[in-house]
Design an enzyme around this catalytic site. Sequence first.
Site, PDB file in Angstrom:
ATOM      1  N   GLU A 588      44.093  27.935  38.115  1.00 36.73           N
ATOM      2  CA  GLU A 588      44.338  29.134  38.923  1.00 36.73           C
ATOM      3  C   GLU A 588      43.103  30.013  38.879  1.00 36.73           C
ATOM      4  O   GLU A 588      42.526  30.232  37.802  1.00 36.73           O
ATOM      5  CB  GLU A 588      45.543  29.907  38.389  1.00 36.73           C
ATOM      6  CG  GLU A 588      45.831  31.199  39.149  1.00 36.73           C
ATOM      7  CD  GLU A 588      47.046  31.942  38.589  1.00 36.73           C
ATOM      8  OE1 GLU A 588      48.000  31.260  38.171  1.00 36.73           O
ATOM      9  OE2 GLU A 588      47.026  33.190  38.554  1.00 36.73           O
ATOM     10  N   GLU A 593      43.270  40.958  41.113  1.00 33.28           N
ATOM     11  CA  GLU A 593      44.602  41.461  40.808  1.00 33.28           C
ATOM     12  C   GLU A 593      44.480  42.945  40.496  1.00 33.28           C
ATOM     13  O   GLU A 593      43.487  43.384  39.901  1.00 33.28           O
ATOM     14  CB  GLU A 593      45.208  40.735  39.600  1.00 33.28           C
ATOM     15  CG  GLU A 593      45.526  39.278  39.819  1.00 33.28           C
ATOM     16  CD  GLU A 593      46.153  38.651  38.589  1.00 33.28           C
ATOM     17  OE1 GLU A 593      47.384  38.473  38.564  1.00 33.28           O
ATOM     18  OE2 GLU A 593      45.404  38.359  37.638  1.00 33.28           O
TER      19      GLU A 593
END
Length: 709
Positions: A588, A593
């Site tokens: 990932e 974020e």
Amino acid sequence: MPRSLVFAFVAAALAAFALAVTQSQAKAAGSLLSQGKTATASSTENAGTPASSAVDGNTGTRWSSAAADPQWLQVDLGATSDVTQVTLNWETAYAKAYQIQVSANGTSWTNVYSTTTATGGNETLSVNGSGRYVRIYTTQRATQWGVSLWEFQVYGSTGTGNAACSTTNAALNKTATASSTENAGTPASSAVDGNNGTRWSSAAADPQWLQVDLGSSQNICGVQLSWETAYAKAYQIQVSDNGTSWTNAYSTTTGPGATELITLTGTGRYVRMYGTQRATQYGYSLWEFQVFTGGSGSTTGTTTGGTTGGTTTPPTGGETLLSYNKPATSSTYQNANSCVGCTPSKAFDEDPATRWATSDVNGWVDPGWIAVDLGATAHITKVVLQWDPAYATAYQIQTSADGTNWTSIYSTTTGKGFKETLTVDGNGRYVRMYGTARSNGYGYSLWTFDVYGTGGNPTAPPATPPNPGNPEHLVWSDEFNGAAGTKPDTGKWTQDIGGGQNGELEYYTNGDNTTMDGNGNLVIEARKENVEGHQYTSGRINTSDHFNFTYGHVEARIKVSGTQGLWPAFWMLGSNFKTGTPWPNSGEIDIMEHVGKVPDSVYSTLHAPAYNGGNGYGSPYTLAGSDFANDFHTYAVDWDSSHMTFSVDGHAFFTADKATVESTRGPWVYDHPFYIILNNAVGGDWPGAPDASTVFPQRMLVDYVRVSQ
């Protein structure tokens, strides 16, 4: 990466000289002299393309320079050598005009080859000269970019030296002090503990220093700095008899970061790194600070693999991977709990996310072993081990003609785990790792066990993906220019419907929360409303059914949502997740974020089997006192076979270097296709639940997403 270091010292420097350059390839190139040796350069494009990448024997890593003329890359062969051939493996950004030069001292140079009409690609140059140092000196670039070499190989024959510099780390577990520490978890002692997973880090200010007390006055002949991402651009290596008065033994203003092996001359009881200019907004941070002693003042250095019976064997060229998908056996293997199907074959499948482990029933004992049948007799020259945390502190590499009678070609009692590249010399059809002391209460476990050499009956491994072009070109994009209220292009995006992961509270709808605003933006709106048993709704879309890719420049211009409990993200997931590979084995890549409770920061993080969740490998980007939800920002990653560099609004703030990850965290699982995801989560383990301060609805606006290769 644990390595044995050998510093060879030449008794007297010989003057370099040049003879005629021939136009045809030499009949005998000689031995490969440059691989694994100390390399330096006039400049580097970024931390992911250091000079060392051009001499590491890996055609998937490269050195690249700044975009200016002239530039140079040089290698220290460690001793005066007769140079007969130079091989250049250019990346797209090649040099049209350059010279190959030799030197006895690294200062005065003599041309042994010159051209103004080079065409790039692979060039094999027959030369005739002598010197300890060899460099390529470029004077005209063929493109608007810098110059870039996958490999710079020097062939010939080497003179002998006086190996007076010890290979033992004199700083190991000695008393270390520092000007400051970032926090209690990064003390000075962590840089001299022999553990590549612990580090010293300083306060975010200049200057800073780290010093070690060797216990007595000694001749200092070398230092190795294993930098974390927060490295020093300018620093000195200093020595002292009393810890008060210091003398410079080495100085640079162009430190490249990563791992630096420095040869020097000095005498003292104390040795320190004195940093005067940071390369990042953070402090200074060292995984390890190693000091080597002995010698009589020369400054020759080489790097090799492991030791064999007390001697050292230099790396060799022309190795072939012999072990891919070959039959494997082991003392035991695990097939339960956290390691289902961890058979010995998994160490040889070239999948960095699968591993072999000894049985949790009867295999957590000594000895433990894993062996591979190469199919025919081979000459073994290199072994690469990528360990799980269950590694061997003591083990042997052994060869056998019959799989029964074994000969040791490498032995250690100080294995450090992570990635170990061992230079060996042996013959046999079978090769095994024979572990005799475990690092902890578990067994033995290897992600990868690669055997290189000649002979055998090798099976070609899967082809590696091509790196992005230079320059890169736009290959996919969505500008979100649809009419107000329309949904994302179903030819580019798939809706992820249902509840989220990681303790999230929202229900992702089938496009009701992902629409265009008519002003060139996609809106992903989080709302407080009850749907399918959830108190909140939002949107999540991905490209998995439409666009999957490996490497490139990936960016999006986004205005994130804010306030407590909101968690917008722009990220990528390994495409094999869709075909059954579980997370985090798929890999990932979190490009951005943001959690509403920390308004002035965004985060970039990598997740893999050996480092994930709260232990992911990444960094925040902080604009103190700001709120990222107030405006658009451009979030990007530059991704290739050797590194990823993350940036915000063009400011690069974190580079994940493949070699550093493998030597300090675990396998690099990002050399395969990924797909893009956009979502605006509510709640979850990291941001926590909304509270009375949370404002709904919350809109994440995406101006565009673009991919260039």
